[in-house]
Write an enzyme that holds these catalytic residues in place. Structure first.
Site, PDB file in Angstrom:
ATOM      1  N   HIS A 264     117.916  41.668  62.687  1.00 19.95           N
ATOM      2  CA  HIS A 264     118.039  42.437  61.445  1.00 19.95           C
ATOM      3  C   HIS A 264     116.816  42.250  60.551  1.00 19.95           C
ATOM      4  O   HIS A 264     116.906  42.180  59.328  1.00 19.95           O
ATOM      5  CB  HIS A 264     119.306  42.051  60.681  1.00 19.95           C
ATOM      6  CG  HIS A 264     119.968  43.195  59.972  1.00 19.95           C
ATOM      7  ND1 HIS A 264     120.957  43.958  60.550  1.00 19.95           N
ATOM      8  CD2 HIS A 264     119.782  43.716  58.740  1.00 19.95           C
ATOM      9  CE1 HIS A 264     121.351  44.888  59.694  1.00 19.95           C
ATOM     10  NE2 HIS A 264     120.646  44.764  58.585  1.00 19.95           N
ATOM     11  N   ARG A 267     116.846  39.320  58.064  1.00 19.48           N
ATOM     12  CA  ARG A 267     117.612  39.490  56.834  1.00 19.48           C
ATOM     13  C   ARG A 267     119.038  38.954  56.930  1.00 19.48           C
ATOM     14  O   ARG A 267     119.805  39.064  55.981  1.00 19.48           O
ATOM     15  CB  ARG A 267     117.637  40.970  56.445  1.00 19.48           C
ATOM     16  CG  ARG A 267     116.268  41.473  56.046  1.00 19.48           C
ATOM     17  CD  ARG A 267     116.162  42.990  56.090  1.00 19.48           C
ATOM     18  NE  ARG A 267     116.862  43.677  55.031  1.00 19.48           N
ATOM     19  CZ  ARG A 267     116.395  43.854  53.798  1.00 19.48           C
ATOM     20  NH1 ARG A 267     115.214  43.340  53.452  1.00 19.48           N
ATOM     21  NH2 ARG A 267     117.084  44.534  52.900  1.00 19.48           N
ATOM     22  N   ARG A 300     104.891  46.231  64.122  1.00 17.91           N
ATOM     23  CA  ARG A 300     103.968  46.685  63.093  1.00 17.91           C
ATOM     24  C   ARG A 300     102.823  47.539  63.646  1.00 17.91           C
ATOM     25  O   ARG A 300     101.907  47.877  62.901  1.00 17.91           O
ATOM     26  CB  ARG A 300     103.366  45.482  62.341  1.00 17.91           C
ATOM     27  CG  ARG A 300     104.397  44.624  61.614  1.00 17.91           C
ATOM     28  CD  ARG A 300     105.017  45.360  60.441  1.00 17.91           C
ATOM     29  NE  ARG A 300     105.979  44.555  59.715  1.00 17.91           N
ATOM     30  CZ  ARG A 300     107.292  44.557  59.933  1.00 17.91           C
ATOM     31  NH1 ARG A 300     107.797  45.333  60.893  1.00 17.91           N
ATOM     32  NH2 ARG A 300     108.109  43.816  59.215  1.00 17.91           N
TER      33      ARG A 300
END
Length: 376
Positions: A264, A267, A300
């Site tokens: 997640h 998180r 990314r």
């Protein structure tokens, strides 16, 4: 390479460089809500460190004059081995919210995952022409849960992505310190007609969004509930938020057509294993089964996608970077992030000697022999 500073106004030339413009465009509280992780944010940092610690061993003398990036993810054809990850409340980041990001996904030819906490409704999102997936949080009210699933199917969603790692939200201390609450014009459009509620009421040292999800979600959900749901929908089932191979195997045996190896985005449980670190064991366990393995958390750029493919993933979910694009420039910003990601992936495939995604799956990886570094 480090991301540009908030004062750097040069156009981003990589996906990662969108972080700076996004931070400049958002209030500190909204940036913290997007960028933050759970507790001390160890897992948040570890997700990126796992990519930084790994190297791909390229092959040479292959014809890479044309690198094919097309993929089938679950049952959806995609121009890239990428789907847009579910992120709540896109209208926190731009007035058009999910409309802008879904239109960009449609133009890029990649699936767009509608979140349970979407700030735009199904009908409007279906009109964008995007290939829709629907992410489901397990609601306490099963009637409302089934209504959401039926609405997703009616809107043309091509699969159902059940998030398994949020019985309740992780302790996101940035949000608690900011007493973060949704502004009045940002609503959960799929729930209660988008009416204002607990998520909009700020309280000292409390995240109103966390309080809202605690009221909304069931912490008692089990594998039996997933079986119950499987029997009540014809949508292909994807289970998101798995890190242990035993859980992935159980999901596949239950009938899931894909699992998403994910923590997640750092998180939920702080100190959870980085998703990339967990990926190889899950991929090995599910090898030969009719169940795809996708990766979420920490992606990314295009070389990250290549690395995930080399470790056994069929594709990845892209979360924060697309929201950076949304915050920095609305639909054109999202489109540019996906355009750069596609260019980065094609470039990485070619330099690794891979004419297609199948060749990427055959690449070897090895520990990076030197610490990660930042260019001056």
């Amino acid at each position: 390479m480090s991301a540009p500073t908030a004062t750097d106004r040069r156009p981003p030339l990589s996906v990662a460089e969108f972080a700076g413009p996004a931070r400049s465009a958002l209030s500190p509280e909204v940036w913290d809500w997007l960028a933050g992780g759970a507790e001390q944010e160890h897992t948040l940092a570890a997700n990126r460190a796992a990519f930084d610690r790994l190297a791909v061993v390229p092959r040479v003398l292959a014809d890479v004059s044309a690198c094919d990036t097309t993929a089938t993810l679950v049952r959806s054809r995609s121009a890239l081995p990428v789907a847009v990850a579910p992120v709540a409340y896109h209208r926190l980041f731009h007035p058009e919210g999910e409309l802008a990001s879904a239109r960009a996904a449609a133009a890029a030819g990649v699936p767009f995952t509608v979140g349970t906490l979407s700030s735009v409704g199904f009908e409007e999102l279906a009109a964008t022409g995007a290939t829709l997936w629907f992410q489901l949080y397990w609601l306490r009210d099963r009637g409302r849960l089934l209504d959401l699933v039926a609405a997703a199917a009616a809107a043309g969603s091509e699969c159902l992505v059940v998030t398994a790692d949020v019985p309740y939200m992780g302790r996101r201390l940035r949000d608690a310190r900011n007493a973060f609450a949704l502004p009045g014009d940002v609503r959960a459009a799929l729930l209660e007609g988008g009416a204002a509620g607990r998520a909009h009421r700020a309280g000292a040292e409390v995240s109103a969004v966390a309080a809202h999800t605690a009221e909304l979600l069931s912490p008692a959900v089990t594998w039996a509930d997933l079986t119950w749901l499987r029997e009540r929908t014809e949508l292909p089932l994807v289970v998101k938020g798995l890190l242990d191979p035993a859980d992935a195997l159980r999901a596949a045996e239950l009938g899931a057509e894909a699992v998403v190896v994910s923590n997640h985005g750092g998180r939920q449980l702080d100190r959870a294993v980085p998703s990339l670190t967990a990926l190889p064991a899950v991929a090995e366990t599910l090898a030969g089964r009719d169940c795809q393995v996708l990766l979420d958390s920490g992606v990314r750029g295009g070389s990250d996608v290549l690395t995930a493919l080399a470790l056994g993933a069929s594709g990845v979910l892209l979360g924060r970077p697309l929201i950076w694009g949304l915050a920095a420039g609305g639909e054109p910003g999202c489109a540019r992030v996906l355009e750069l990601l596609a260019a980065e992936l094609r470039h990485a495939l070619g330099l690794a000697g891979c004419a297609d995604l199948g060749a990427a799956a055959e690449l070897r990886t090895t520990p990076m022999p030197c610490p990660a570094w930042s260019a001056p």
